[in-house]
Design a protein around this motif. Structure first.
Motif, PDB file in Angstrom:
ATOM      1  N   ASP A   5       0.837  -1.190   0.000  1.00  0.00           N
ATOM      2  CA  ASP A   5       0.000   0.000   0.000  1.00  0.00           C
ATOM      3  C   ASP A   5       0.875   1.243   0.000  1.00  0.00           C
ATOM      4  OD1 ASP A   5      -2.164  -1.616   0.111  1.00  0.00           O
ATOM      5  OD2 ASP A   5      -2.667  -1.248   2.202  1.00  0.00           O
ATOM      6  N   PRO A   6       0.527   2.247  -0.812  1.00  0.00           N
ATOM      7  CA  PRO A   6       1.365   3.446  -0.908  1.00  0.00           C
ATOM      8  C   PRO A   6       1.135   4.394   0.263  1.00  0.00           C
ATOM      9  CG  PRO A   6      -0.523   3.659  -2.344  1.00  0.00           C
ATOM     10  CD  PRO A   6      -0.606   2.288  -1.734  1.00  0.00           C
ATOM     11  N   THR A   7       1.785   4.142   1.369  1.00  0.00           N
ATOM     12  CA  THR A   7       1.674   5.019   2.528  1.00  0.00           C
ATOM     13  C   THR A   7       3.050   5.548   2.882  1.00  0.00           C
ATOM     14  OG1 THR A   7       1.953   3.170   4.052  1.00  0.00           O
ATOM     15  CG2 THR A   7      -0.303   3.746   3.429  1.00  0.00           C
ATOM     16  N   ILE A   8       3.092   6.772   3.402  1.00  0.00           N
ATOM     17  CA  ILE A   8       4.359   7.402   3.724  1.00  0.00           C
ATOM     18  C   ILE A   8       4.973   6.775   4.977  1.00  0.00           C
ATOM     19  CG2 ILE A   8       5.473   9.594   4.318  1.00  0.00           C
ATOM     20  CD1 ILE A   8       3.207  11.002   2.828  1.00  0.00           C
ATOM     21  N   GLU A   9       4.125   6.426   5.940  1.00  0.00           N
ATOM     22  CA  GLU A   9       4.629   5.953   7.224  1.00  0.00           C
ATOM     23  C   GLU A   9       5.135   4.520   7.165  1.00  0.00           C
ATOM     24  OE1 GLU A   9       1.568   7.146   6.742  1.00  0.00           O
ATOM     25  OE2 GLU A   9       1.839   9.191   7.523  1.00  0.00           O
ATOM     26  N   SER A  10       4.485   3.669   6.370  1.00  0.00           N
ATOM     27  CA  SER A  10       4.843   2.254   6.379  1.00  0.00           C
ATOM     28  C   SER A  10       4.438   1.609   5.065  1.00  0.00           C
ATOM     29  CB  SER A  10       4.121   1.548   7.537  1.00  0.00           C
ATOM     30  OG  SER A  10       4.283   0.155   7.442  1.00  0.00           O
ATOM     31  N   THR A  11       5.156   0.564   4.703  1.00  0.00           N
ATOM     32  CA  THR A  11       4.760  -0.236   3.543  1.00  0.00           C
ATOM     33  C   THR A  11       4.503  -1.675   3.973  1.00  0.00           C
ATOM     34  OG1 THR A  11       7.094  -0.616   3.022  1.00  0.00           O
ATOM     35  CG2 THR A  11       5.992   1.176   1.867  1.00  0.00           C
ATOM     36  N   SER A  12       4.065  -1.860   5.211  1.00  0.00           N
ATOM     37  CA  SER A  12       3.910  -3.218   5.738  1.00  0.00           C
ATOM     38  C   SER A  12       2.654  -3.902   5.223  1.00  0.00           C
ATOM     39  CB  SER A  12       3.889  -3.184   7.274  1.00  0.00           C
ATOM     40  OG  SER A  12       2.817  -2.385   7.738  1.00  0.00           O
ATOM     41  N   ARG A  13       1.610  -3.125   4.894  1.00  0.00           N
ATOM     42  CA  ARG A  13       0.391  -3.722   4.366  1.00  0.00           C
ATOM     43  C   ARG A  13       0.574  -4.051   2.887  1.00  0.00           C
ATOM     44  NH1 ARG A  13      -3.708   0.876   5.716  1.00  0.00           N
ATOM     45  NH2 ARG A  13      -1.867   2.049   5.087  1.00  0.00           N
ATOM     46  N   SER A  14       0.003  -5.119   2.443  1.00  0.00           N
ATOM     47  CA  SER A  14       0.222  -5.537   1.065  1.00  0.00           C
ATOM     48  C   SER A  14      -1.043  -6.114   0.456  1.00  0.00           C
ATOM     49  CB  SER A  14       1.355  -6.562   0.977  1.00  0.00           C
ATOM     50  OG  SER A  14       1.035  -7.719   1.724  1.00  0.00           O
ATOM     51  N   THR A  15      -1.098  -6.059  -0.884  1.00  0.00           N
ATOM     52  CA  THR A  15      -2.229  -6.576  -1.645  1.00  0.00           C
ATOM     53  C   THR A  15      -1.730  -7.661  -2.581  1.00  0.00           C
ATOM     54  OG1 THR A  15      -3.346  -4.427  -1.583  1.00  0.00           O
ATOM     55  CG2 THR A  15      -4.020  -5.977  -3.310  1.00  0.00           C
ATOM     56  N   PRO A  16      -2.355  -8.845  -2.579  1.00  0.00           N
ATOM     57  CA  PRO A  16      -1.921  -9.907  -3.495  1.00  0.00           C
ATOM     58  C   PRO A  16      -2.137  -9.505  -4.953  1.00  0.00           C
ATOM     59  CG  PRO A  16      -3.318 -10.787  -1.746  1.00  0.00           C
ATOM     60  CD  PRO A  16      -3.439  -9.298  -1.681  1.00  0.00           C
ATOM     61  N   ALA A  17      -1.244  -9.951  -5.803  1.00  0.00           N
ATOM     62  CA  ALA A  17      -1.338  -9.713  -7.243  1.00  0.00           C
ATOM     63  C   ALA A  17      -0.729 -10.904  -7.963  1.00  0.00           C
ATOM     64  CB  ALA A  17      -0.633  -8.421  -7.627  1.00  0.00           C
ATOM     65  N   VAL A  18      -1.145 -11.088  -9.218  1.00  0.00           N
ATOM     66  CA  VAL A  18      -0.653 -12.207 -10.021  1.00  0.00           C
ATOM     67  C   VAL A  18      -0.079 -11.659 -11.319  1.00  0.00           C
ATOM     68  CG1 VAL A  18      -1.282 -14.317 -11.251  1.00  0.00           C
ATOM     69  CG2 VAL A  18      -2.321 -13.827  -9.024  1.00  0.00           C
ATOM     70  N   VAL A  19       1.113 -12.118 -11.684  1.00  0.00           N
ATOM     71  CA  VAL A  19       1.754 -11.705 -12.922  1.00  0.00           C
ATOM     72  C   VAL A  19       0.955 -12.224 -14.115  1.00  0.00           C
ATOM     73  CG1 VAL A  19       3.847 -11.906 -14.333  1.00  0.00           C
ATOM     74  CG2 VAL A  19       4.022 -11.619 -11.836  1.00  0.00           C
ATOM     75  N   SER A  20       0.792 -11.371 -15.131  1.00  0.00           N
ATOM     76  CA  SER A  20      -0.023 -11.718 -16.291  1.00  0.00           C
ATOM     77  C   SER A  20       0.698 -11.375 -17.579  1.00  0.00           C
ATOM     78  CB  SER A  20      -1.352 -10.944 -16.240  1.00  0.00           C
ATOM     79  OG  SER A  20      -2.082 -11.070 -17.453  1.00  0.00           O
ATOM     80  N   ASP A  21       0.384 -12.129 -18.634  1.00  0.00           N
ATOM     81  CA  ASP A  21       0.787 -11.753 -19.990  1.00  0.00           C
ATOM     82  C   ASP A  21      -0.013 -10.535 -20.445  1.00  0.00           C
ATOM     83  OD1 ASP A  21       2.806 -13.575 -20.703  1.00  0.00           O
ATOM     84  OD2 ASP A  21       1.363 -15.136 -21.200  1.00  0.00           O
ATOM     85  N   PHE A  22       0.357  -9.996 -21.608  1.00  0.00           N
ATOM     86  CA  PHE A  22      -0.436  -8.955 -22.255  1.00  0.00           C
ATOM     87  C   PHE A  22      -1.143  -9.545 -23.465  1.00  0.00           C
ATOM     88  CE2 PHE A  22       3.096  -6.397 -20.382  1.00  0.00           C
ATOM     89  CZ  PHE A  22       2.316  -5.730 -19.454  1.00  0.00           C
ATOM     90  N   PRO A  23      -2.377  -9.164 -23.735  1.00  0.00           N
ATOM     91  CA  PRO A  23      -3.178  -8.293 -22.880  1.00  0.00           C
ATOM     92  C   PRO A  23      -3.588  -8.989 -21.597  1.00  0.00           C
ATOM     93  CG  PRO A  23      -4.523  -9.165 -24.660  1.00  0.00           C
ATOM     94  CD  PRO A  23      -3.127  -9.604 -24.939  1.00  0.00           C
ATOM     95  N   ILE A  24      -3.822  -8.168 -20.558  1.00  0.00           N
ATOM     96  CA  ILE A  24      -4.290  -8.722 -19.291  1.00  0.00           C
ATOM     97  C   ILE A  24      -5.751  -9.096 -19.461  1.00  0.00           C
ATOM     98  CG2 ILE A  24      -4.646  -8.255 -16.843  1.00  0.00           C
ATOM     99  CD1 ILE A  24      -2.414  -6.142 -17.054  1.00  0.00           C
ATOM    100  N   GLU A  25      -6.071 -10.339 -19.188  1.00  0.00           N
ATOM    101  CA  GLU A  25      -7.445 -10.810 -19.390  1.00  0.00           C
ATOM    102  C   GLU A  25      -7.972 -11.472 -18.128  1.00  0.00           C
ATOM    103  OE1 GLU A  25      -6.946 -13.353 -22.751  1.00  0.00           O
ATOM    104  OE2 GLU A  25      -7.101 -11.708 -24.191  1.00  0.00           O
TER     105      GLU A  25
END
Length: 421
Positions: free
Chosen positions: A401-421
């Protein structure tokens, strides 16, 4: 003040390996500043700028030292989501005059252009356009413009955000090709969206539907000479209209397009993110810059193996191709697509590069360059630079998460080819 010893734990000092760059990307998390863009005479106003302001432009950025409108619909009235709806269901008009036109004209125009771009322009037919790359002698990209081939003696570069005219003139100081290189008074607009084909047919006739993808055609709108290309930056149906003598005729053409577009619900907008990102269309300065090489950002297909003539950067690019084939990548990070979990991203433009790690509790190793919620896919999508070993479709990563104080929180994501489908 942060001490040198604190860099391992302070999110403002990223652990991302950028040792292959001369100037690292600034990954400090600063947040969205509550400041205004100064409008002054230092930067250029396009011929359509006052018309964009009349249409409600409330957000802009600098591109080629020109003000580029990036938002019209107030956030309280739907903001970028409303503009996305206009693109996907109706039609939109964009002021993209910041994509300046650099003309190369003369007896040796084809030879010169063929020398400065990686692809073989001798195979490009007149009145066709092509996406091209220009690299320096080390293989790093200078610009990724749309090239318009008017004739073998005349080419236009519709440029990305860098001083391509100065580069071209500098190259020719030593080479002395018989060409003239100059910016011309031609300013494009884009007509993009679901109803773009019908609107353009109303404006220029049947030739609009007869044009192939990347085709060019001379035409008139409101009696004014224009060059039309069947191209765009949206992922939807679209055209670019290059108005000649635009400093004089901007209002007449703009107003004609607005009137013709009324029956299709035309909206004046800026470039819209979700389709661009999910299609893997790169934004110069945001996703790619002049310290990167084509293979690093998925553009190796624009570096042909069989081009007969020499061009700037060829030796370096061929060495890189050989190194990559043997598993030795000459760069630290490569471009990927991401499908991101979490609530829909509310902001359509990032004020910081979001950091990416292979697990929620590990140090960042990459970063997101563009991100948006894609209504069509009903998920967040992003472009990111990750280490080569993580750039495999299906790989799980975590976006901080884009926070100034900390980057400890996170969001899962999966790598994809293009186009993203």
């Amino acid at each position: 003040m942060t001490n040198e010893s604190d860099k391992g734990t302070d999110p403002n000092f990223s652990s991302v390996d950028q040792s292959d760059r001369t100037v690292p990307v600034n990954l400090r998390q600063t947040g969205r500043a509550d400041i205004k863009l100064l409008i002054s005479t230092r930067a250029r106003k396009s011929p359509y700028w006052h018309l964009a302001v009349e249409a409600g432009c409330w957000r802009a950025e600098l591109y080629n030292r020109t003000y580029l409108p990036r938002g019209y619909t107030p956030e309280g009235d739907g903001g970028s989501a409303a503009e996305y709806e206009a693109l996907t269901h109706r039609v939109t008009l964009w002021d993209i005059a910041a994509a300046r036109q650099i003309r190369v004209q003369g007896r040796e125009a084809t030879e010169f252009v063929d020398y400065v771009v990686t692809r073989d322009v001798t195979r490009l037919a007149p009145m066709r356009a092509a996406y091209v790359l220009l690299c320096d002698s080390s293989g790093r990209m200078i610009n990724d413009p749309l090239l318009l081939k008017i004739s073998p003696d005349e080419y236009w570069f519709s440029i990305s955000d860098s001083d391509l005219a100065l580069w071209l003139k500098g190259v020719n100081v030593g080479k002395e090709f018989d060409v003239q290189i100059q910016e011309i008074d031609v300013s494009p607009v884009q007509i993009q969206g679901a109803e773009a084909n019908r609107l353009m047919a109303d404006l220029i006739g049947d030739i609009a539907s007869e044009m192939p993808a990347f085709g060019l055609s001379e035409a008139e709108i409101a009696g004014l000479p224009v060059l039309v290309s069947r191209t765009g930056f949206s992922g939807e149906a679209g055209y670019e209209v290059y108005l000649k003598n635009s400093s004089t005729h901007a209002e007449q053409m703009w107003d004609t397009i607005l009137r013709a577009g009324e029956k299709y619900g035309l909206a004046v907008t800026g470039p819209i993110q979700p389709h661009r990102i999910s299609s893997g269309i790169l934004a110069w300065g945001q996703d790619v810059d002049n310290e990167m090489v084509p293979f690093q950002v998925g553009l190796g297909g624009h570096v042909p193996r069989d081009k007969a003539s020499d061009y700037i950067g060829r030796d370096a690019l061929e060495r890189m191709r050989t190194e990559i084939a043997s598993g030795n990548h000459p760069y630290k990070l490569t471009m990927v697509g991401l499908r991101m979990d979490g609530d829909p991203i509310a902001e359509d433009y990032l004020s910081d590069f979001w950091l990416v790690a292979p697990s929620p509790d590990s140090e960042p190793v990459g970063f997101v360059t563009s991100a948006s919620y894609a209504p069509k896919l009903q998920t967040n999508v992003a472009l990111a630079r990750l280490p080569v070993e993580l750039a495999v479709p299906g790989t799980q990563v975590y976006v901080f998460d884009p926070t100034i104080e900390s980057t400890s929180r996170s969001t899962p994501a999966v790598v994809s080819d293009f186009p993203i489908e």
